[in-house]
Write an enzyme that holds these catalytic residues in place. Sequence first.
Site, short mmCIF file in Angstrom:
data_model
loop_
_atom_site.label_atom_id
_atom_site.label_comp_id
_atom_site.label_asym_id
_atom_site.label_seq_id
_atom_site.Cartn_x
_atom_site.Cartn_y
_atom_site.Cartn_z
N GLU A 148 63.58 -61.58 -31.28
CA GLU A 148 62.99 -60.25 -31.13
C GLU A 148 63.98 -59.23 -30.59
O GLU A 148 63.99 -58.07 -31.03
CB GLU A 148 61.76 -60.33 -30.22
CG GLU A 148 60.57 -61.05 -30.87
CD GLU A 148 59.38 -61.14 -29.96
OE1 GLU A 148 59.46 -60.64 -28.80
OE2 GLU A 148 58.34 -61.70 -30.38
N HIS A 182 53.41 -56.96 -33.24
CA HIS A 182 52.50 -57.83 -32.50
C HIS A 182 51.04 -57.64 -32.91
O HIS A 182 50.14 -58.25 -32.32
CB HIS A 182 52.64 -57.59 -30.99
CG HIS A 182 53.92 -58.12 -30.42
ND1 HIS A 182 55.12 -57.47 -30.59
CD2 HIS A 182 54.19 -59.22 -29.68
CE1 HIS A 182 56.08 -58.16 -29.99
NE2 HIS A 182 55.55 -59.22 -29.43
#
Length: 294
Positions: A148, A182
């Site tokens: 990430e 997300h």
Amino acid sequence: MMETLTVKEALTACGGMTVVYVAVLYSPTLIFRRPPPTSFYQFMIRRFICAFVATLLCLFLSSLLLLPTGSWKFTHILAAYGVRSNHFWHAVVCAFSLTCLMYAGSFVLKLLDLWNEGESPYFSLESIKSFASNIAAWRNLVVAPITEELVFRACMIPLLLCGGFKPETTVFLCPLFFSLAHLNHLLEFYSRKNCSVLKTSMAVGTQLAYTMVFGSYASFLFIRTGHLAAPLVAHIVCNFMGLPVIYSKRGLVVSVASIAGAIAFFCLLTPLTVPALYNIKIDDDCSCWQGYCN
């Protein structure tokens, strides 16, 4: 020498990398033409491989946009992604110290718990062995932070800065892509917990707000220090600690520690991340990341 991007190109590239990261992460059957995984461990291993495949694709895409292929050098690519040895430990210690300040209340609460029989510290031998054999811990503390941060900080921030966005704007713009990535948790939470749409939306909304705040902090660290290690360390600490403890029935000392830690964090955030401390020269006439176009 780095390429000059337009605002549209930078935003399109960041949006595309967000889609690529999530799509590859959630489509292991397209990469592994095998039957569904028979265990959680096998499922996570496939997810890890997909995460690294998606990360490599994003790194390749951003390299094409940032650096002319005819002049690719390994050192230039690493520098563009904030991977450098200069002041490395300075960046690591700075990020670790600042992030721990936000968890002052959590640390005090843990110390209070140690007084109770049967409680063990975070870093006992048993806990270390447990983490080493826990596939979920590898996801939260190794794979997720590395992939990430590479995609949503190392790849996207140079693109946005070279696209003409100011550092102040980038700090708040980059986390939008991080939060959007997300949103998949909305479906996961809804299907696994069998909760109402309202409860699911509240839970995911809280998570998205947290990712926005953390994403801004991580982006700030990356831009100010020029080191990928800084947001990476912060990411690992936050994943390990979870949400900071602000209030506890254990006593007022936890709340006082939380407030004191937060005050210290905001007082030290800017002084400890002055770009000059990390040999980063800010040139207002340069539109690219860290002045590499010069």
